[in-house]
Scaffold this active site. Structure first.
Site, PDB file in Angstrom:
ATOM      1  N   PHE A  15       0.823  -1.209   0.000  1.00 36.97           N
ATOM      2  CA  PHE A  15       0.000   0.000   0.000  1.00 36.97           C
ATOM      3  C   PHE A  15       0.857   1.260   0.000  1.00 36.97           C
ATOM      4  O   PHE A  15       0.752   2.084   0.906  1.00 36.97           O
ATOM      5  CB  PHE A  15      -0.918   0.006   1.229  1.00 36.97           C
ATOM      6  CG  PHE A  15      -1.717  -1.265   1.406  1.00 36.97           C
ATOM      7  CD1 PHE A  15      -2.827  -1.526   0.619  1.00 36.97           C
ATOM      8  CD2 PHE A  15      -1.346  -2.202   2.364  1.00 36.97           C
ATOM      9  CE1 PHE A  15      -3.564  -2.699   0.781  1.00 36.97           C
ATOM     10  CE2 PHE A  15      -2.080  -3.379   2.538  1.00 36.97           C
ATOM     11  CZ  PHE A  15      -3.190  -3.628   1.741  1.00 36.97           C
ATOM     12  N   GLY A  44       5.009  -1.313  10.669  1.00 38.50           N
ATOM     13  CA  GLY A  44       4.038  -1.764   9.669  1.00 38.50           C
ATOM     14  C   GLY A  44       4.698  -1.999   8.318  1.00 38.50           C
ATOM     15  O   GLY A  44       4.762  -1.110   7.466  1.00 38.50           O
ATOM     16  N   HIS A 142      -4.180   1.249  11.878  1.00 38.45           N
ATOM     17  CA  HIS A 142      -4.744   2.570  11.612  1.00 38.45           C
ATOM     18  C   HIS A 142      -5.972   2.885  12.458  1.00 38.45           C
ATOM     19  O   HIS A 142      -6.594   3.931  12.297  1.00 38.45           O
ATOM     20  CB  HIS A 142      -5.102   2.707  10.123  1.00 38.45           C
ATOM     21  CG  HIS A 142      -3.888   2.833   9.232  1.00 38.45           C
ATOM     22  ND1 HIS A 142      -2.624   2.519   9.664  1.00 38.45           N
ATOM     23  CD2 HIS A 142      -3.755   3.245   7.957  1.00 38.45           C
ATOM     24  CE1 HIS A 142      -1.762   2.733   8.676  1.00 38.45           C
ATOM     25  NE2 HIS A 142      -2.423   3.168   7.624  1.00 38.45           N
TER      26      HIS A 142
HETATM   27  N1  SAH Z   1       3.910  -0.177   4.884  1.00 38.62           N
HETATM   28  C1  SAH Z   1       3.196  -1.246   4.206  1.00 38.62           C
HETATM   29  C2  SAH Z   1       1.741  -1.378   4.631  1.00 38.62           C
HETATM   30  C3  SAH Z   1       1.536  -1.640   6.098  1.00 38.62           C
HETATM   31  S1  SAH Z   1      -0.066  -2.312   6.459  1.00 38.62           S
HETATM   32  C4  SAH Z   1       3.325  -1.097   2.690  1.00 38.62           C
HETATM   33  O1  SAH Z   1       4.106  -0.270   2.216  1.00 38.62           O
HETATM   34  O2  SAH Z   1       2.659  -1.805   1.953  1.00 38.62           O
HETATM   35  C5  SAH Z   1      -0.043  -2.279   8.217  1.00 38.62           C
HETATM   36  C6  SAH Z   1       0.808  -3.359   8.878  1.00 38.62           C
HETATM   37  O3  SAH Z   1       0.869  -3.042  10.260  1.00 38.62           O
HETATM   38  C7  SAH Z   1       0.271  -4.796   8.782  1.00 38.62           C
HETATM   39  O4  SAH Z   1       1.207  -5.626   8.145  1.00 38.62           O
HETATM   40  C8  SAH Z   1       0.056  -5.207  10.252  1.00 38.62           C
HETATM   41  O5  SAH Z   1       0.422  -6.557  10.526  1.00 38.62           O
HETATM   42  C9  SAH Z   1       0.947  -4.245  11.002  1.00 38.62           C
HETATM   43  N2  SAH Z   1       0.527  -3.991  12.370  1.00 38.62           N
HETATM   44  C10 SAH Z   1      -0.682  -3.548  12.795  1.00 38.62           C
HETATM   45  N3  SAH Z   1      -0.702  -3.407  14.127  1.00 38.62           N
HETATM   46  C11 SAH Z   1       0.536  -3.778  14.573  1.00 38.62           C
HETATM   47  C12 SAH Z   1       1.136  -3.879  15.872  1.00 38.62           C
HETATM   48  N4  SAH Z   1       0.472  -3.539  16.989  1.00 38.62           N
HETATM   49  N5  SAH Z   1       2.416  -4.296  15.953  1.00 38.62           N
HETATM   50  C13 SAH Z   1       3.115  -4.648  14.842  1.00 38.62           C
HETATM   51  N6  SAH Z   1       2.589  -4.578  13.589  1.00 38.62           N
HETATM   52  C14 SAH Z   1       1.318  -4.150  13.460  1.00 38.62           C
HETATM   53 MG    MG Z   2      -0.192   2.988   4.633  1.00 36.72          MG
END
Ligand code: SAH
Ligand code: MG
Length: 214
Positions: A15, A44, A142
Site C-alpha cells: 500500500f 508496519g 490505523h
Molecule cells: N507499509 C506497508 C503497509 C503496512 S499495512 C506497505 O508499504 O505496503 C499495516 C501493517 O501493520 C500490517 O502488516 C500489520 O500486521 C501491522 N501492524 C498492525 N498493528 C501492529 C502492531 N500492533 N504491531 C506490529 N505490527 C502491526
Molecule cells: Mg499505509
C-alpha cells in the site's frame, strides 16, 4: 533511487503509491545525512513494499532499517474487512502471515543485510527500544488505539533533528480514516515541524527534546 530497486518496489505487494514511496526514500536519505549512523525504523511492513524504499536508503548510507510488524495484519486486513487478501492466510494457523512474502521481497531486492525484520507487537518492541533513530515511519494499525499508541511510544525514539514520517494522513474525512491525521496533528503540536507532504505521506522533523504530545 536506483532504477532496479525502484522497479522492485513498484511491483511489490502493498500500500505505497510510487510518488509517496519516492518521497519516503528521499526523507530517509535526508534523515541518514542529518543523523549519521543512526538506524531507520518502520512500524508496519506488511509485504515489504515501503521497506524497499527505506531499505535502499539504509544500504546507501551504511545503516540498517528495523522493520517492525507482527505480520498478522491490521484490523482492516482481517477477513470481512476492506483490505483483506485471502491468499495471505496461513491455513495451518488460521491467521494472516505476511512474513514469508516480506522475506521474499527483501531477499529478491538484495537487501537482507540492510533490512532487519523485527517480528512482534510494535508497542512491546518500543518499550525495550533505546537507540535514537534517524527516522521512524509509522504505518501500522490505523485504528484509533494502535495509531495513537504508535505515536506515543515511537516518537520519543526519533533523534533530535531526525525525521518522523506518517502514512495515510487524510485531512478530509471523505478520503480516509481519522487516526493517522490525528497523530500527525499531535506530532506537529508536540515538538515536530513539517518538512514535506506527498499524497498521504507527511514528514516532520524533531525540533524539541521535550515532546508535549497532548
Ligand atoms: N507499509 C506497508 C503497509 C503496512 S499495512 C506497505 O508499504 O505496503 C499495516 C501493517 O501493520 C500490517 O502488516 C500489520 O500486521 C501491522 N501492524 C498492525 N498493528 C501492529 C502492531 N500492533 N504491531 C506490529 N505490527 C502491526
Ligand atoms: Mg499505509
Amino acid at each position: 533511487m536506483d532504477a532496479a530497486l525502484r522497479v522492485k518496489a513498484e511491483s511489490a505487494i502493498g500500500f505505497m503509491p510510487p510518488d509517496e514511496g519516492l518521497a519516503l526514500h528521499e526523507a530517509a536519505i535526508a534523515a541518514c545525512t542529518a543523523v549519521p549512523g543512526a538506524p531507520l525504523v518502520e512500524i508496519g511492513s506488511y509485504c515489504g513494499k515501503s521497506s524497499l524504499y527505506l531499505g535502499g536508503a539504509a544500504r546507501d548510507h551504511a545503516t540498517a532499517l528495523y522493520a517492525v510488524d507482527h505480520h498478522r495484519g491490521s484490523e482492516e486486513n482481517q477477513p470481512g474487512w476492506e483490505w483483506h487478501d485471502p491468499t495471505l492466510v496461513d491455513d495451518d494457523v488460521g491467521l494472516i502471515d505476511t512474513l514469508p512474502i516480506f522475506r521474499r521481497t527483501i531477499a529478491d531486492a538484495g537487501l537482507e543485510q540492510h533490512v532487519i525484520a523485527v517480528v512482534g507487537d510494535s508497542t512491546t518492541v518500543a518499550s525495550h527500544w533505546s537507540t535514537p533513530c534517524a527516522l521512524v515511519f509509522i504505518d501500522g494499525g490505523h485504528g484509533s488505539e494502535p495509531a495513537h499508541r504508535d505515536l506515543e511510544t515511537w516518537a520519543p525514539h526519533v533523534a533530535m533533528g531526525g525525521l518522523l514520517a506518517i502514512h495515510d494522513v487524510f485531512p478530509d474525512p471523505a478520503d480516509g480514516g481519522r487516526p493517522p491525521y490525528e497523530i500527525y496533528l499531535r506530532a506537529r503540536g508536540g515538538g515536530f515541524e513539517d518538512v514535506s507532504a506527498t499524497g498521504s505521506l507527511r514528514v516532520l522533523r524533531r525540533e524539541r527534546r521535550n515532546l508535549t504530545l497532548r
